[in-house]
Design an enzyme around this catalytic site. Structure first.
Site, PDB file in Angstrom:
ATOM      1  N   PRO A 113     -24.111 -15.534 -12.507  1.00  0.00           N
ATOM      2  CA  PRO A 113     -24.955 -14.875 -11.508  1.00  0.00           C
ATOM      3  C   PRO A 113     -24.489 -13.442 -11.250  1.00  0.00           C
ATOM      4  O   PRO A 113     -23.292 -13.170 -11.233  1.00  0.00           O
ATOM      5  CB  PRO A 113     -24.754 -15.743 -10.267  1.00  0.00           C
ATOM      6  CG  PRO A 113     -24.464 -17.092 -10.823  1.00  0.00           C
ATOM      7  CD  PRO A 113     -23.650 -16.832 -12.058  1.00  0.00           C
ATOM      8  N   GLU A 114     -25.451 -12.543 -11.111  1.00  0.00           N
ATOM      9  CA  GLU A 114     -25.153 -11.130 -10.911  1.00  0.00           C
ATOM     10  C   GLU A 114     -25.699 -10.704  -9.550  1.00  0.00           C
ATOM     11  O   GLU A 114     -26.085 -11.550  -8.747  1.00  0.00           O
ATOM     12  CB  GLU A 114     -25.800 -10.317 -12.053  1.00  0.00           C
ATOM     13  CG  GLU A 114     -25.426 -10.843 -13.437  1.00  0.00           C
ATOM     14  CD  GLU A 114     -26.137 -10.116 -14.564  1.00  0.00           C
ATOM     15  OE1 GLU A 114     -26.425  -8.922 -14.422  1.00  0.00           O
ATOM     16  OE2 GLU A 114     -26.410 -10.760 -15.595  1.00  0.00           O
TER      17      GLU A 114
ATOM     18  N   LYS B 154     -20.608  -9.432  -6.891  1.00  0.00           N
ATOM     19  CA  LYS B 154     -21.007 -10.824  -7.129  1.00  0.00           C
ATOM     20  C   LYS B 154     -20.336 -11.790  -6.158  1.00  0.00           C
ATOM     21  O   LYS B 154     -20.385 -13.006  -6.351  1.00  0.00           O
ATOM     22  CB  LYS B 154     -20.651 -11.220  -8.563  1.00  0.00           C
ATOM     23  CG  LYS B 154     -21.256 -10.307  -9.629  1.00  0.00           C
ATOM     24  CD  LYS B 154     -20.741 -10.699 -11.008  1.00  0.00           C
ATOM     25  CE  LYS B 154     -21.245  -9.745 -12.077  1.00  0.00           C
ATOM     26  NZ  LYS B 154     -20.703 -10.076 -13.404  1.00  0.00           N
TER      27      LYS B 154
ATOM     28  N   HIS C 142     -20.055 -33.485  -8.469  1.00  0.00           N
ATOM     29  CA  HIS C 142     -19.610 -32.095  -8.633  1.00  0.00           C
ATOM     30  C   HIS C 142     -19.549 -31.334  -7.310  1.00  0.00           C
ATOM     31  O   HIS C 142     -19.413 -30.120  -7.293  1.00  0.00           O
ATOM     32  CB  HIS C 142     -20.515 -31.357  -9.620  1.00  0.00           C
ATOM     33  CG  HIS C 142     -20.449 -31.940 -11.005  1.00  0.00           C
ATOM     34  ND1 HIS C 142     -19.299 -31.917 -11.756  1.00  0.00           N
ATOM     35  CD2 HIS C 142     -21.382 -32.587 -11.743  1.00  0.00           C
ATOM     36  CE1 HIS C 142     -19.529 -32.513 -12.919  1.00  0.00           C
ATOM     37  NE2 HIS C 142     -20.768 -32.933 -12.936  1.00  0.00           N
TER      38      HIS C 142
ATOM     39  N   ARG D  25     -18.186 -26.420 -13.667  1.00  0.00           N
ATOM     40  CA  ARG D  25     -17.076 -25.922 -14.501  1.00  0.00           C
ATOM     41  C   ARG D  25     -15.850 -25.527 -13.696  1.00  0.00           C
ATOM     42  O   ARG D  25     -14.806 -25.217 -14.269  1.00  0.00           O
ATOM     43  CB  ARG D  25     -17.564 -24.745 -15.368  1.00  0.00           C
ATOM     44  CG  ARG D  25     -18.742 -25.183 -16.213  1.00  0.00           C
ATOM     45  CD  ARG D  25     -18.767 -24.838 -17.655  1.00  0.00           C
ATOM     46  NE  ARG D  25     -17.732 -24.046 -18.238  1.00  0.00           N
ATOM     47  CZ  ARG D  25     -17.946 -23.065 -19.097  1.00  0.00           C
ATOM     48  NH1 ARG D  25     -19.175 -22.732 -19.401  1.00  0.00           N
ATOM     49  NH2 ARG D  25     -16.962 -22.436 -19.650  1.00  0.00           N
TER      50      ARG D  25
ATOM     51  N   ARG E  34     -20.121 -10.887 -25.323  1.00  0.00           N
ATOM     52  CA  ARG E  34     -21.339 -11.255 -24.602  1.00  0.00           C
ATOM     53  C   ARG E  34     -22.579 -10.978 -25.449  1.00  0.00           C
ATOM     54  O   ARG E  34     -22.657  -9.955 -26.156  1.00  0.00           O
ATOM     55  CB  ARG E  34     -21.447 -10.474 -23.281  1.00  0.00           C
ATOM     56  CG  ARG E  34     -20.217 -10.598 -22.390  1.00  0.00           C
ATOM     57  CD  ARG E  34     -19.927 -12.048 -22.005  1.00  0.00           C
ATOM     58  NE  ARG E  34     -21.055 -12.669 -21.330  1.00  0.00           N
ATOM     59  CZ  ARG E  34     -21.294 -12.582 -20.023  1.00  0.00           C
ATOM     60  NH1 ARG E  34     -20.486 -11.914 -19.258  1.00  0.00           N
ATOM     61  NH2 ARG E  34     -22.335 -13.182 -19.491  1.00  0.00           N
TER      62      ARG E  34
END
Ligand SMILES: [Zn+2]
Length: 281
Positions: free
Chosen positions: A2-3, A53, A100, A119, A271
């Protein structure tokens, strides 16, 4: 990851849902949780902030919760400030609370704020609000579009690096908030090759790129962010910028601008990098 547009969308919704709620308990078994959850108990949410972020939820008792969701962190709110609860996106693996869910913030009036992270790459810190700006990530953060970044500052930043422009745009210590998706799209919009040497860009190119960055970030916010991976908003819904990308993810597709190039993909700094070989020479 996410940005700026994704984290800004989360921030806006958290602010809408959490303001006025008091935290009545914190349960955490998250390995990346620092500080004392008990310092939050009894505090009422008075605002939210975003640093690139990173998100901060500010309480009226002098403490803040600061969070970097990284690749798969998700905040899900359930409570009285969410009317007509939408069904939870399938990207919230295991649901809430679920396998999670690593942190549960219990709220008054029967509300809950869950933090899921498949993660477990994100981090959460409980700190005094006055110390938020001392958190290393925030302290080192470069100026942000819509924040302290100006065209002059942008020129200065680019003139000091001989790295590829795309790498510079994504360096959080140079520029806060821009990541892979929006860097790809801004470079396509500005017709600049992602590999172009930063300090060799011309004055007009820099101005065009500066405007392109603002434009793509605004589009990202308009569409509620990009739900390509695990990103969801605190009501459990997905964004839709992934359906409106300009270059990102378009490998093999024709370029809609020049009608001559086919988008190519390669890896730059690890990337995925997408560009039109015809109009981003
Ligand atoms: Zn093209």
């Amino acid at each position: 990851m996410p940005e700026l547009p994704e984290v800004e969308t989360i921030r806006g919704k958290l602010e809408k849902y959490l303001i006025g709620h008091k935290i009545t308990g914190v349960e955490s078994h998250y390995k990346n949780f620092e500080g004392e959850g008990k310092n939050l108990v009894g505090g009422k949410v008075k605002g939210t902030r975003r640093f690139g972020k990173v998100l901060a939820i500010e309480l009226d008792n002098g403490y803040s919760v600061v969070v970097h969701i990284k690749l798969t962190g998700q905040f899900i709110y359930r409570g009285s400030n969410l009317k007509n609860v939408p069904s939870l996106s399938s990207k919230v693996i295991g649901g809430v609370p679920g396998k999670h869910t690593h942190v549960t913030f219990k709220l008054d009036k029967g509300g809950y704020l869950y933090y899921n992270d498949v993660r477990r790459l994100g981090w959460i810190k409980v700190v005094k609000t006055k110390d938020v700006s001392e958190i290393p990530f925030i302290k080192k953060l470069g100026p942000e579009p819509f924040g302290k970044l100006t065209l002059d500052l942008f020129r200065q930043i680019l003139s000091k690096s001989s790295r590829p422009i795309k790498i510079v745009l994504m360096d959080q210590e140079k520029l806060g908030g821009v990541g892979n998706i929006y860097a790809n799209d801004a470079l396509w919009l500005a017709k600049i090759n992602p590999r172009a040497e930063s300090k060799k860009l011309g004055g007009e190119e820099i101005k065009t790129l500066y405007e392109a960055i603002h434009k793509v970030l605004k589009e990202g916010i308009k569409y509620g962010g990009s739900s390509e991976l695990a990103y969801v908003t605190p009501d459990g819904k997905e964004g839709s910028y992934q359906d409106h990308t300009l270059a990102y993810g378009r490998e093999g597709e024709p370029c809609e601008r020049c009608h001559k190039g086919i988008f190519k993909k390669y890896f730059l700094g690890g990337r995925g990098t997408y560009f039109c070989p015809f109009c981003q020479k």
